[in-house]
Write a protein that holds these residues in place. Structure first.
Motif, mmCIF file in Angstrom:
data_model
loop_
_atom_site.group_PDB
_atom_site.id
_atom_site.type_symbol
_atom_site.label_atom_id
_atom_site.label_comp_id
_atom_site.label_asym_id
_atom_site.label_seq_id
_atom_site.Cartn_x
_atom_site.Cartn_y
_atom_site.Cartn_z
ATOM 1 N N ALA A 1 0.832 -1.200 0.000
ATOM 2 C CA ALA A 1 0.000 0.000 0.000
ATOM 3 C C ALA A 1 0.873 1.259 0.000
ATOM 4 O O ALA A 1 1.911 1.313 0.659
ATOM 5 N N GLY A 2 0.438 2.260 -0.768
ATOM 6 C CA GLY A 2 1.076 3.566 -0.739
ATOM 7 C C GLY A 2 2.327 3.713 -1.570
ATOM 8 O O GLY A 2 3.046 4.705 -1.438
ATOM 9 N N LYS A 3 2.602 2.761 -2.474
ATOM 10 C CA LYS A 3 3.793 2.848 -3.311
ATOM 11 C C LYS A 3 3.420 3.014 -4.784
ATOM 12 O O LYS A 3 2.298 2.783 -5.192
ATOM 13 N N PHE A 4 4.413 3.410 -5.579
ATOM 14 C CA PHE A 4 4.242 3.597 -7.014
ATOM 15 C C PHE A 4 4.876 2.401 -7.723
ATOM 16 O O PHE A 4 6.088 2.230 -7.705
ATOM 17 N N GLN B 1 -5.269 15.141 -19.536
ATOM 18 C CA GLN B 1 -4.711 14.079 -18.706
ATOM 19 C C GLN B 1 -4.975 14.365 -17.235
ATOM 20 O O GLN B 1 -5.323 13.466 -16.469
ATOM 21 N N ARG B 2 -4.852 15.614 -16.835
ATOM 22 C CA ARG B 2 -5.135 15.990 -15.450
ATOM 23 C C ARG B 2 -6.616 15.790 -15.112
ATOM 24 O O ARG B 2 -6.955 15.373 -14.003
ATOM 25 N N GLN C 1 5.367 13.335 -15.670
ATOM 26 C CA GLN C 1 5.985 12.300 -14.837
ATOM 27 C C GLN C 1 6.256 12.849 -13.439
ATOM 28 O O GLN C 1 5.948 12.193 -12.439
ATOM 29 N N ARG C 2 6.819 14.054 -13.386
ATOM 30 C CA ARG C 2 7.101 14.673 -12.082
ATOM 31 C C ARG C 2 5.807 14.933 -11.315
ATOM 32 O O ARG C 2 5.724 14.696 -10.109
ATOM 33 N N GLU C 3 4.798 15.419 -12.036
ATOM 34 C CA GLU C 3 3.538 15.749 -11.377
ATOM 35 C C GLU C 3 2.841 14.505 -10.841
ATOM 36 O O GLU C 3 2.280 14.517 -9.739
ATOM 37 N N LEU C 4 2.852 13.435 -11.630
ATOM 38 C CA LEU C 4 2.217 12.195 -11.182
ATOM 39 C C LEU C 4 2.901 11.654 -9.938
ATOM 40 O O LEU C 4 2.239 11.203 -8.994
#
Length: 364
Positions: free
Chosen positions: A30-33, A142-143, A175-178
């Protein structure tokens, strides 16, 4: 101890005689990318569709929060999906698109308005609620798609090639925003891509998939520095993959020469493959080099030179160097023991783990 939000246990998927997934096992904290990375047709999107409930597994079990969800319909699962084409409704404005799922669930109007406002703020679209979808740029759409997914407060967010339609600069920005959004929300992201750089830049954990099987799971650094087999080494970044012989623990033979390395646990004189990344090769004079090579090509890339050369056994070497040479020059190539990575032929993740356990038992 970290909690697993999702588990696949011996999951298979076939369409008639076409086997798409083969005995897939993995756990998602949980909580990871997480990123599912592999070429087209490898099975990564099928895994995502099974998690979402759009496809059913042919065999095995899927656990969500410790409970089987094999027979749970898609609309009852605590996951949301952002699709490659975003799947936005062109006849609705931004706020209406984001609110759609909440309306279907019968959430009260005042609650919907507040949650839509919060979701748009998280994706930096404050004040865009009344904007028509057709008037939005690719990055803005996309947002909106992400806002529509997170407004439902899922425990897991699935993203299927969600950045592939964007140009390179916007893709890097997103990528940075995600990644920032995932950390801010604290929920689990599972991202599907075939872009290696994207996976390395964004992920806590990467699962490399090919031919319906997981080839390797690990952190971006582990995957890049310690590939388990030829496919992973070749698929992730640029690699020099050369045949060799493991003479004994910590000594490998390349081109008839013995070199110190940091690998162990293989049979004496076992045939192996040796990986050295292009950035780990240094060009020096012929007399100072560990290997001798002739430069074939040289391309300037702004930050370095991309060079190819061949050695006396006609193996091609890729070199990334800040130093300029010339085509046709005789050069030496040098590297450190830590730069050599030795792989067994076609070793699986299970084989590697078993070999490592056996070696550690023998050492103790």
């Amino acid at each position: 101890m970290a909690k697993n939000i999702l588990e696949f246990k011996h999951v298979g998927k076939r369409y008639d005689d076409n086997v798409v997934l083969r005995d897939i096992d993995f756990e998602v904290e949980a909580g990871k990318f997480y990123t599912l990375l592999g070429p087209s047709g490898s099975g990564k999107t099928t895994i995502l569709r099974i998690i979402a409930g759009f496809d059913q597994a042919s065999s095995g079990e899927i656990l969500f929060d410790g409970q089987s969800i094999n027979n749970v319909p898609a609309n009852k699962r605590q996951v949301n999906t952002v699709f490659q084409d975003y799947a936005l409704f062109p006849h609705m404005n931004v706020a209406e698109n984001v609110a759609f799922g909440l309306q279907i669930k019968g959430v009260k109007k005042t609650a919907i308005q507040q949650r839509v406002k919060e979701a748009l703020h998280l994706v930096r679209l404050d004040g865009y609620g009344n904007r028509e979808i057709t008037a939005m740029s690719g990055g803005q759409r996309q947002r909106v798609a992400i806002a529509r997914a997170i407004v439902n407060r899922p425990k897991v967010l699935l993203l299927d090639e969600a950045l592939s339609a964007l140009d390179h600069k916007l893709r890097v920005d997103m990528q940075r925003e995600l990644r920032q959004l995932q950390r801010q929300l604290g929920i689990t992201f599972i991202f599907v891509t075939h872009d290696q750089e994207e996976a390395l830049a964004m992920s806590d954990q990467i699962m490399i998939i090919n031919d319906g099987k997981i080839q390797q799971t690990g952190t971006p650094v582990d995957i890049y520095d310690e590939p388990l087999n030829h496919f992973v080494a070749d698929f992730i970044g640029e690699s020099n993959i050369i045949p060799g012989v493991m003479k004994k623990d910590y000594v490998v033979n390349i081109n008839g020469q013995d070199f110190e390395c940091v690998d162990a646990g293989m049979k004496p004189n076992e045939k192996v493959e040796v990986v050295i990344r292009p950035e780990d090769l240094d060009i020096t004079t012929v007399d100072q080099g560990k290997l001798k090579a002739t430069v074939d090509t040289q391309l300037f890339r702004g930050v370095d030179y991309q060079i190819t050369a061949h050695d006396q056994r006609n193996h091609e070497w890729k070199i990334n160097s800040i130093h300029k040479t010339r085509v046709g020059a005789q050069v030496g190539l040098t590297f450190d023991p830590e730069d050599i990575h030795v792989m067994r032929y076609n070793e699986s993740e299970e084989d590697f783990d078993a070999r490592l356990d056996s070696y550690e038992e023998d050492e103790n």
